[in-house]
Design an enzyme around this catalytic site. Structure first.
Site, short mmCIF file in Angstrom:
data_model
loop_
_atom_site.label_atom_id
_atom_site.label_comp_id
_atom_site.label_asym_id
_atom_site.label_seq_id
_atom_site.Cartn_x
_atom_site.Cartn_y
_atom_site.Cartn_z
N ARG A 82 0.94 -15.59 13.07
CA ARG A 82 -0.13 -15.09 12.21
C ARG A 82 -0.70 -16.23 11.37
O ARG A 82 -1.89 -16.27 11.07
CB ARG A 82 0.43 -13.96 11.33
CG ARG A 82 -0.64 -13.13 10.67
CD ARG A 82 -0.08 -11.84 10.09
NE ARG A 82 0.91 -12.09 9.04
CZ ARG A 82 1.63 -11.14 8.45
NH1 ARG A 82 1.46 -9.86 8.80
NH2 ARG A 82 2.50 -11.43 7.51
N LYS A 184 -4.32 -13.80 6.58
CA LYS A 184 -3.61 -13.79 5.31
C LYS A 184 -4.12 -14.97 4.46
O LYS A 184 -3.49 -16.02 4.39
CB LYS A 184 -2.10 -13.88 5.55
CG LYS A 184 -1.33 -13.02 4.57
CD LYS A 184 0.09 -12.76 5.02
CE LYS A 184 0.89 -12.12 3.92
NZ LYS A 184 0.56 -10.72 3.65
N GLU A 220 -6.75 -0.24 4.45
CA GLU A 220 -5.41 -0.51 3.93
C GLU A 220 -5.48 -0.64 2.41
O GLU A 220 -6.51 -0.34 1.81
CB GLU A 220 -4.82 -1.77 4.59
CG GLU A 220 -5.59 -3.04 4.33
CD GLU A 220 -4.86 -4.29 4.84
OE1 GLU A 220 -3.63 -4.34 4.73
OE2 GLU A 220 -5.53 -5.21 5.33
C1 LIG Z 1 0.94 -9.40 4.00
C2 LIG Z 1 0.03 -8.21 4.05
C3 LIG Z 1 0.45 -6.97 4.56
C4 LIG Z 1 1.87 -6.69 5.00
O1 LIG Z 1 2.24 -7.45 6.10
P1 LIG Z 1 3.78 -7.64 6.48
O2 LIG Z 1 3.73 -8.59 7.62
O3 LIG Z 1 4.31 -6.31 6.86
O4 LIG Z 1 4.45 -8.17 5.26
C5 LIG Z 1 -0.49 -5.95 4.62
N1 LIG Z 1 -1.76 -6.11 4.19
C6 LIG Z 1 -2.19 -7.29 3.67
C7 LIG Z 1 -3.58 -7.41 3.20
C8 LIG Z 1 -1.31 -8.37 3.59
O5 LIG Z 1 -1.75 -9.53 3.07
#
Ligand SMILES: *Cc1c(COP(=O)(O)O)cnc(C)c1O
Length: 341
Positions: A82, A184, A220
């Site tokens: 990622r 991210k 989300e």
């Molecule tokens: C990090 C993150 C998540 C959760 O991801 P995981 O890999 O399960 O920790 C969900 N939404 C956003 C916007 C994130 O930055």
């Protein structure tokens, strides 16, 4: 190895400086060999690309102690992959996936005394990140970068059990169509701070973001993906190009299907459907699943049948199964648990 004298069950989710962190620098088109350092400070130009134009991305994962006493991490190669995707979208050089895994290994080994014991509920949170480090004043990608990975022990996300939270439908957007919602990037968080501060001031725990193009579909929250459980026992999660692909959510969907024999669907979820769901949860590394009891849409309250006292039964089953796999109480799918030592 002597553990640090820390009250593991009572630490919060905050930064605590640990002994060693990993650093690698990118210059003249190549990463250096990287090393562990005791220096917790970053010194960069006042004009560094990250400071002027936010050229930075990050990851988050945990190291913890399993029932049989091993220190492990959960699916770190998905974090490595990622971060490659994030870097490419931000015109940053890719930090090789095998080197990412090696950095995880080194930092956890070097800070093994900070890995909380089994059963404490605490974990060693790992934060890999990279940023443009050389001066950039005309808008363009930096030429030099730094990758770092530090560790900090964090307490159990829910002290005294996971109580359902209340979230609101947010009028601000987190991600634009064809934007950066799927990576991210720190910039996605910077722009969500106003909305989350406002949500807290209004008495809500989190924001539910809808798709910014039509405001009809569920996306989300600021840092966690949604899962829903239908009244006939299906697990549903929103599909969208502007959602960050949560590793926890992907793992939970696999667990629902392969361990619990449930039907699973990743598809567009209309906000209109929400009143028909039986349970709702937020998924992310920190809490695994936070149960949602209530969604408020401009004064209109939508209460899930699971209520405000406990996790819904399916959410609980998913939570127990995934945490059981992580902690070594339930056999994990091939490759999910990486043993550090
Ligand atoms: C990090 C993150 C998540 C959760 O991801 P995981 O890999 O399960 O920790 C969900 N939404 C956003 C916007 C994130 O930055």
């Amino acid at each position: 190895m002597e553990k640090k004298n820390i009250d593991w069950s009572n630490i919060g989710f905050g930064y605590m400086q640990t002994d060693k962190r990993y650093v690698s620098n990118y210059k003249n088109g190549a990463w250096d060999e990287g090393m562990l350092t005791e220096d917790a400070n970053v010194v960069i130009s006042e004009c560094a690309g990250v400071l002027q134009y936010a050229q930075t991305c990050f990851e988050g994962l945990k190291a913890y102690t399993t029932e049989d006493g091993h220190i492990v991490t959960f699916r770190p190669e998905l974090n490595a992959k990622r971060m490659v995707d994030s870097a490419q979208r931000l015109c940053m050089p890719v930090f090789p996936e095998d080197r990412f895994i090696d950095a995880v290994q080194k930092v956890v080994e070097a800070n093994a005394a900070y890995v909380p014991p089994y059963g404490s509920g605490a974990t060693l949170y790992l934060r890999p990140y990279m940023f443009g480090s050389n001066p950039v004043i005309g808008v363009k990608p930096a030429d030099e970068y730094q990758f770092r990975l530090f560790a900090t022990p964090v307490g159990p996300y829910f002290k005294g059990g996971a109580k359902p939270i209340t979230i609101r439908v947010c009028d601000y957007d987190r991600a634009a169509p064809h934007g950066t919602g799927h990576i991210k990037a720190g910039l996605n968080y910077a722009m969500s701070l106003y909305a989350i501060t406002d949500a807290h001031a209004q008495g809500y725990d989190e924001n539910m973001y809808l798709d910014s193009a039509t405001r009809t579909k569920i996306e989300e929250t600021g840092g966690a993906n949604f899962i829903f459980v239908t009244k006939d026992g299906k697990v549903v999660t929103p599909k969208s190009d502007t959602i960050l692909p949560s590793i926890t959510r992907r793992s939970l969907m696999y667990v629902a299907k392969e361990y619990l024999g449930m039907e699973v669907e990743e598809r567009e979820v209309l906000f209109e459907e929400i009143k028909d769901f039986a349970e709702c949860g937020l998924c992310g590394t920190a809490a695994v699943i936070s149960p949602v009891g209530k969604v408020v849409n401009h004064g209109e309250e939508i209460c899930f049948p699971s209520g405000m006292d406990d996790m819904g039964p399916v959410t609980k089953k998913l939570y127990d199964t995934l945490t059981g796999i992580q902690m070594g109480r339930i056999e994990a799918p091939e490759g999910w648990i990486k043993v550090i030592k």
